[in-house]
Scaffold this motif. Structure first.
Motif, PDB file in Angstrom:
ATOM      1  N   ARG A  12      22.650 135.411 125.668  1.00 23.48           N
ATOM      2  CA  ARG A  12      22.999 134.503 126.755  1.00 23.48           C
ATOM      3  C   ARG A  12      24.463 134.680 127.114  1.00 23.48           C
ATOM      4  N   GLY A  13      24.755 134.579 128.366  1.00 26.03           N
ATOM      5  CA  GLY A  13      26.133 134.668 128.815  1.00 26.03           C
ATOM      6  C   GLY A  13      26.850 133.341 128.652  1.00 26.03           C
ATOM      7  N   ARG A  14      28.150 133.399 128.812  1.00 32.64           N
ATOM      8  CA  ARG A  14      29.008 132.215 128.697  1.00 32.64           C
ATOM      9  C   ARG A  14      28.538 131.087 129.614  1.00 32.64           C
ATOM     10  N   THR A  15      28.195 131.434 130.856  1.00 31.83           N
ATOM     11  CA  THR A  15      27.774 130.427 131.831  1.00 31.83           C
ATOM     12  C   THR A  15      26.478 129.754 131.403  1.00 31.83           C
ATOM     13  N   GLU A  16      25.541 130.528 130.890  1.00 31.95           N
ATOM     14  CA  GLU A  16      24.262 129.967 130.458  1.00 31.95           C
ATOM     15  C   GLU A  16      24.437 129.044 129.253  1.00 31.95           C
ATOM     16  N   ASN A  33      31.709 115.786 122.320  1.00 33.58           N
ATOM     17  CA  ASN A  33      30.821 116.737 121.661  1.00 33.58           C
ATOM     18  C   ASN A  33      30.580 117.984 122.500  1.00 33.58           C
ATOM     19  N   ARG A  34      30.519 117.837 123.822  1.00 37.24           N
ATOM     20  CA  ARG A  34      30.392 119.017 124.692  1.00 37.24           C
ATOM     21  C   ARG A  34      31.600 119.927 124.535  1.00 37.24           C
ATOM     22  N   LYS A  35      32.779 119.336 124.473  1.00 34.30           N
ATOM     23  CA  LYS A  35      33.998 120.136 124.301  1.00 34.30           C
ATOM     24  C   LYS A  35      34.011 120.824 122.936  1.00 34.30           C
ATOM     25  N   ILE A  36      33.600 120.104 121.905  1.00 36.15           N
ATOM     26  CA  ILE A  36      33.539 120.682 120.561  1.00 36.15           C
ATOM     27  C   ILE A  36      32.564 121.854 120.548  1.00 36.15           C
ATOM     28  N   MET A  37      31.396 121.664 121.146  1.00 35.54           N
ATOM     29  CA  MET A  37      30.390 122.727 121.158  1.00 35.54           C
ATOM     30  C   MET A  37      30.869 123.942 121.949  1.00 35.54           C
ATOM     31  N   ALA A  38      31.550 123.724 123.047  1.00 40.62           N
ATOM     32  CA  ALA A  38      32.084 124.849 123.818  1.00 40.62           C
ATOM     33  C   ALA A  38      33.134 125.606 123.006  1.00 40.62           C
ATOM     34  N   ARG A  39      33.986 124.883 122.300  1.00 44.87           N
ATOM     35  CA  ARG A  39      35.008 125.538 121.473  1.00 44.87           C
ATOM     36  C   ARG A  39      34.337 126.382 120.386  1.00 44.87           C
ATOM     37  N   TYR A  40      33.266 125.860 119.813  1.00 46.93           N
ATOM     38  CA  TYR A  40      32.589 126.556 118.724  1.00 46.93           C
ATOM     39  C   TYR A  40      31.716 127.709 119.230  1.00 46.93           C
ATOM     40  N   LEU A  41      30.831 127.410 120.176  1.00 45.84           N
ATOM     41  CA  LEU A  41      29.856 128.414 120.612  1.00 45.84           C
ATOM     42  C   LEU A  41      30.440 129.451 121.566  1.00 45.84           C
ATOM     43  N   ILE A  42      31.235 129.017 122.503  1.00 43.69           N
ATOM     44  CA  ILE A  42      31.720 129.926 123.547  1.00 43.69           C
ATOM     45  C   ILE A  42      33.048 130.578 123.153  1.00 43.69           C
TER      46      ILE A  42
END
Length: 76
Positions: A12-16, A33-42
């Motif tokens: 999956r790409g960054r956008t997806e 939590n969205r910010k935490i997940m973006a920092r971790y996953l993306i």
């Protein structure tokens, strides 16, 4: 923990990945939590660094990531 990351991110790409986070990470602490997940996953930031950024324990960050990963995996 990295197996969870790979299960969500691989193929999956960054956008997806960001769209999945935005759609399924909700609730009382959804924004944080969205910010935490973006920092971790993306961004690929380590748990310890995320904990410092959010003034949380590493275990607290792990708890957030596990809970959110469960939600994301259920929808992919």
């Amino acid at each position: 923990m990295s197996k969870l990351r790979h299960r969500i991110v691989d193929g999956r790409g960054r956008t997806e990945v960001q769209a999945l986070i935005d759609e399924w990470v909700i609730g009382q602490y959804g924004e944080r939590n969205r910010k935490i997940m973006a920092r971790y996953l993306i961004d690929g930031i380590k748990l310890e660094q995320i904990a410092e950024e959010y003034d949380m324990s590493t275990q607290g960050i792990c708890d957030v990531i596990y809970e959110c990963c469960d939600k994301l995996i259920a929808h992919i």
